[in-house]
Design a protein around this motif. Sequence first.
Motif, PDB file in Angstrom:
ATOM      1  N   ASN A 186       0.727  -1.283   0.125  1.00  0.00           N
ATOM      2  CA  ASN A 186       0.006   0.084  -0.240  1.00  0.00           C
ATOM      3  C   ASN A 186       0.924   1.358   0.050  1.00  0.00           C
ATOM      4  O   ASN A 186       0.281   2.190   0.124  1.00  0.00           O
ATOM      5  CB  ASN A 186      -0.998  -0.043   1.135  1.00  0.00           C
ATOM      6  CG  ASN A 186      -0.284   0.178   2.567  1.00  0.00           C
ATOM      7  OD1 ASN A 186       1.022   0.299   2.584  1.00  0.00           O
ATOM      8  ND2 ASN A 186      -1.240  -0.066   3.665  1.00  0.00           N
ATOM      9  N   TYR A 197       1.740  -4.362   3.514  1.00  0.00           N
ATOM     10  CA  TYR A 197       0.662  -4.866   2.487  1.00  0.00           C
ATOM     11  C   TYR A 197      -0.726  -4.846   3.221  1.00  0.00           C
ATOM     12  O   TYR A 197      -0.899  -4.693   4.460  1.00  0.00           O
ATOM     13  CB  TYR A 197       1.070  -6.453   2.454  1.00  0.00           C
ATOM     14  CG  TYR A 197       2.298  -6.858   1.541  1.00  0.00           C
ATOM     15  CD1 TYR A 197       2.052  -7.173   0.215  1.00  0.00           C
ATOM     16  CD2 TYR A 197       3.580  -6.233   2.044  1.00  0.00           C
ATOM     17  CE1 TYR A 197       3.148  -7.510  -0.794  1.00  0.00           C
ATOM     18  CE2 TYR A 197       4.669  -6.721   1.291  1.00  0.00           C
ATOM     19  CZ  TYR A 197       4.432  -7.098  -0.205  1.00  0.00           C
ATOM     20  OH  TYR A 197       5.454  -7.392  -0.952  1.00  0.00           O
ATOM     21  N   GLU A 198      -1.662  -4.953   2.132  1.00  0.00           N
ATOM     22  CA  GLU A 198      -2.921  -4.986   2.664  1.00  0.00           C
ATOM     23  C   GLU A 198      -3.648  -6.158   2.148  1.00  0.00           C
ATOM     24  O   GLU A 198      -3.356  -6.490   0.711  1.00  0.00           O
ATOM     25  CB  GLU A 198      -3.722  -3.747   2.409  1.00  0.00           C
ATOM     26  CG  GLU A 198      -3.442  -2.483   3.237  1.00  0.00           C
ATOM     27  CD  GLU A 198      -4.045  -1.256   2.628  1.00  0.00           C
ATOM     28  OE1 GLU A 198      -4.946  -1.279   1.651  1.00  0.00           O
ATOM     29  OE2 GLU A 198      -4.050  -0.127   3.384  1.00  0.00           O
TER      30      GLU A 198
END
Length: 331
Positions: A186, A197-198
């Motif tokens: 992200n 991270y998502e």
Amino acid sequence: MANEFTFRITTTRFDEDYAPSADSRVTTNFANLARGERRRENLRNALTMIDRRLNDLASADNADGDRYTAELDIVSAHLRFATEGDDQEFPLLEVLDVHIVDRLTGERHQGIVGNNFSSYVRDYDFSVLLPSVNEAGGAFTVPEDFGVLHGKLFQHFLESEAYRERFPLPPVVCISVSTSRTYRRNGTHHPVLGAEYEQDAFSLTDEYFAKMGLQVRYFMPRGSAAPLAFYFRGDLLSDYTDLQLIGTISTMETFQKIYRPEIYNADSPAGSVYRPTLERDDFSPTAVTYDRVERSQLAITQGRYTDEHFVTPHRTVLTQWAAGYATAPAR
């Protein structure tokens, strides 16, 4: 109902002489490493990997590369019922407590408790209850109250005098990302935790930990092959020092390299879009023997033990207590 049970905490040093206690979960990852002819070699290799990663991540003030070493204790939380009987006490959960020793100054720094979370009731929920609900086939079903009792027991433990008098900060549980989800960077970058991270959607594990009052963020530290899942209360980025975060990363990344080398010891690191998988051969196994199949099989045994010695004999007390125990959802 608040006085129906209390908690008792014991600790066991995790070093090359470690041997599982009589009431330690046989499926716990610590016990898996400490069995067989190579038990001492396993433990020594795992601890060496932790220290190497610890010093690598702390390299800014670590010119010689061996300034720090980790000391690990297995924290076992026992739940004690007020009633008498054979099942008065139950070994509820185990976590790791990390300390970082500075060989240069002699200081011993408190790390973060939590890390490798291990729970009998979680074995029951995932290996007994969930399969029984879905044994008829059809669409996969998760009961509405799945994980609620476990979540309330965990939060009650964190609020207990037994926990608060030993640990000044809330825990962080660091585990592998889910192979059922896709993760995307992200753009956020933390100097220690690395690239964030998502996930595309919450996994069943994410939802389970949310019922424990824990939110989740995913970060891939410098030099890592894949992001790690960090479950926490409060603010992960400001509640802990850089050295505390380094202690957790070095410890849990090492264990994940042993448990899931296909992900965490892969030959190429995760890209900007990442889908973890255990179906790959471009990875390097570690020098630590770990029986993943045995662990999965024993989880069923542990779940049934929990049903027999915890859920069934104390069902009335647990149900009444949970109904009156209010928890705050994870933010």
